[in-house]
Motif scaffolding. Sequence first.
Motif, PDB file in Angstrom:
ATOM      1  N   LEU A  28      30.963  34.797  25.043  1.00  0.00           N
ATOM      2  CA  LEU A  28      30.739  35.641  26.281  1.00  0.00           C
ATOM      3  C   LEU A  28      31.148  34.983  27.398  1.00  0.00           C
ATOM      4  O   LEU A  28      31.935  35.844  28.259  1.00  0.00           O
ATOM      5  N   ALA A  29      31.032  33.805  27.761  1.00  0.00           N
ATOM      6  CA  ALA A  29      31.600  33.188  28.760  1.00  0.00           C
ATOM      7  C   ALA A  29      33.093  32.960  29.151  1.00  0.00           C
ATOM      8  O   ALA A  29      33.662  33.493  29.930  1.00  0.00           O
ATOM      9  N   GLY A  30      34.007  32.915  27.807  1.00  0.00           N
ATOM     10  CA  GLY A  30      35.276  33.070  27.689  1.00  0.00           C
ATOM     11  C   GLY A  30      35.579  34.693  28.076  1.00  0.00           C
ATOM     12  O   GLY A  30      36.634  34.643  28.676  1.00  0.00           O
ATOM     13  N   GLN A  31      35.055  35.667  27.208  1.00  0.00           N
ATOM     14  CA  GLN A  31      35.326  36.959  27.997  1.00  0.00           C
ATOM     15  C   GLN A  31      35.130  37.441  29.390  1.00  0.00           C
ATOM     16  O   GLN A  31      35.821  38.196  29.984  1.00  0.00           O
ATOM     17  N   TYR A  32      34.069  36.689  30.008  1.00  0.00           N
ATOM     18  CA  TYR A  32      33.654  37.053  31.382  1.00  0.00           C
ATOM     19  C   TYR A  32      34.721  36.310  32.019  1.00  0.00           C
ATOM     20  O   TYR A  32      35.313  36.941  33.179  1.00  0.00           O
ATOM     21  N   VAL A  33      35.247  34.835  31.976  1.00  0.00           N
ATOM     22  CA  VAL A  33      36.190  34.360  32.696  1.00  0.00           C
ATOM     23  C   VAL A  33      37.533  35.078  32.363  1.00  0.00           C
ATOM     24  O   VAL A  33      38.529  35.260  33.463  1.00  0.00           O
ATOM     25  N   ILE A  34      37.934  35.624  31.399  1.00  0.00           N
ATOM     26  CA  ILE A  34      39.285  36.306  31.177  1.00  0.00           C
ATOM     27  C   ILE A  34      39.124  37.785  31.938  1.00  0.00           C
ATOM     28  O   ILE A  34      40.232  38.071  32.527  1.00  0.00           O
ATOM     29  N   GLY A  35      37.902  38.191  31.865  1.00  0.00           N
ATOM     30  CA  GLY A  35      37.844  39.506  32.579  1.00  0.00           C
ATOM     31  C   GLY A  35      37.976  39.414  34.055  1.00  0.00           C
ATOM     32  O   GLY A  35      38.801  40.134  34.786  1.00  0.00           O
ATOM     33  N   LYS A  36      37.403  38.187  34.761  1.00  0.00           N
ATOM     34  CA  LYS A  36      37.659  37.948  36.167  1.00  0.00           C
ATOM     35  C   LYS A  36      39.036  37.730  36.493  1.00  0.00           C
ATOM     36  O   LYS A  36      39.456  38.121  37.501  1.00  0.00           O
ATOM     37  N   ILE A  37      39.663  36.773  35.649  1.00  0.00           N
ATOM     38  CA  ILE A  37      40.859  36.601  35.763  1.00  0.00           C
ATOM     39  C   ILE A  37      41.948  37.864  36.033  1.00  0.00           C
ATOM     40  O   ILE A  37      42.840  38.146  36.702  1.00  0.00           O
ATOM     41  N   GLY A  38      41.737  38.475  34.962  1.00  0.00           N
ATOM     42  CA  GLY A  38      42.318  39.886  34.882  1.00  0.00           C
ATOM     43  C   GLY A  38      42.041  41.068  36.102  1.00  0.00           C
ATOM     44  O   GLY A  38      43.149  41.569  36.800  1.00  0.00           O
ATOM     45  N   GLU A  39      40.812  40.736  36.607  1.00  0.00           N
ATOM     46  CA  GLU A  39      40.450  41.669  37.965  1.00  0.00           C
ATOM     47  C   GLU A  39      41.275  40.662  39.206  1.00  0.00           C
ATOM     48  O   GLU A  39      41.622  41.728  39.962  1.00  0.00           O
ATOM     49  N   ALA A  40      41.219  39.591  39.250  1.00  0.00           N
ATOM     50  CA  ALA A  40      41.700  38.963  40.180  1.00  0.00           C
ATOM     51  C   ALA A  40      43.457  39.358  40.153  1.00  0.00           C
ATOM     52  O   ALA A  40      43.763  39.659  41.354  1.00  0.00           O
TER      53      ALA A  40
END
Length: 523
Positions: A28-40
């Motif tokens: 879940l943390a990995g998916q959250y980080v990947i999502g945040k990177i994509g948003e950035a």
Amino acid sequence: MIQGTRRWFRRNRTNFAIGAGVLGAGYLAGQYVIGKIGEARQRMSDERIAKENLRRRFEQNQEDCTFTVLAILPTATENILDAIPVEQVLEELQRQKAERVARSVGPSEIASSAPPSVADTTEDDGRSSSMQTDSFVHASQVVTEGESSSGPVEGNAAAGDGKKSKKSKAQLWNEMKISSITRAFTLIYTLCLLTLLTRIQLNLLGRRNYLASVVSLAAPQPTSEGSRINLENNDDDNCEQAYGNDFETNRRYLSLSWWLLHKGCIDLIEKVRAAVKDVFGLLNPREEITLEKLSELTLEVRKRVEGATEEERRTCKWLTYLLPPPSRESYVLHESGMSSTPSPSTTASLRRLIDETSDLIDSPAFTHVLTQLLDAAFSHLVDVKISALAYKIPPISENPARVQELVGSAEVQGKAKVANSLAVFCRQAHGIGSGANNEYLAAVEGVRGLEAFAAVVYSSNFEFESPDVSPGSRPATADGLGRTVVLEEGTSTDMVQGADKVDDEFESAWGKAVAKEDDGKDV
């Protein structure tokens, strides 16, 4: 064996649960980080696109400003030329010269004498207009022939109504001297003021239209009936739009330049004429002066018009020449054809535009940039045109330092009669007010401070463009620049004071722009 395996799993079930929890949390943390990177990444991409879009809009706005100035400048030029008819004075000098020649020689000699050739008396750049060439040739001919009486002058252009002037030759020459210099200087002031006014107007409208498009794109689209195409109506005549992005308001706002073109430039004539009389009044047209002396006299005229010190220039008010007083706004709208009624009303949106324009004109940044524009225009007139045409100094270098070096060494280059410079002043008046291939406008637009000023106008005060603002229905206060800041109902005094801490946004933004400009020069 099966029983042993069960017992082993039972003994380690806690470890398995913890491990599964750790793996799940890591996933879940990995998916959250990947999502945040994509948003950035998406946010950075959107910002880059927005900045590029803003840059393209701004550059297009500046091109529109140039074409607008070229389109409306001839109107002011025509009014100034009509108000200062130098050509009529030259024609009267020709007529008097022709009469003196007629009295001194017989009719047969007059008939056999060939008139002076235009090519013999004009400079290289006098071929642009027959009217211009005739006028300036006559000026040169009258002076040189008045001294040597070497030949007759064409007098048929000055036949007119046959009435003799009551003014003497000396009076006519003095009038021609003052008028030719006043006309050229007034056109320079008008060109620079019109350039700045147009930049303010079109950049204010460009800023508001840009914000309107951003709000339109950011507004949620209805999805209940499927996908729809949203068209932005930039020509909507609804005067209640928050950003003033309505066609009628924009037309009325831009029509206010009518004041400068018809009234402000005429008022400028009197101010410039008084300064020219004080400085050039005792100068004899037959007198020989250096280019350095002419530059000093020109600078003295500018000091009397703009102010001799930095403080005087900062307090010099140009608003009365650029915009009509509130009592005359209806008159301007009617005269410019924006309204069929003698007293059209001023909408709240138009009022906001006029008030912000007035504040910008009264700001120190406006005076600073105007001084730079005038420096460029007067330098082009004196250090380039008069230097080459009257003093025969070749344009060796475009470097301003080299130009000043040439001006300082004018003693070595020689002197020229004031009358020669007057002929150039007359000819260049038409070039300054030209609506095509205008060298003076090109010199003015080459000033870096002009683009910085336009950028500050285009990008400042975004926070004052909220679509919730209704100027006529909410209390208002004045910020540090004199602008009217509309407040929401219930806004406390503490919030107003907090806003006052940021009220110098335009000045601070201008300071940063000037600092960047200075850094670029140092490099």
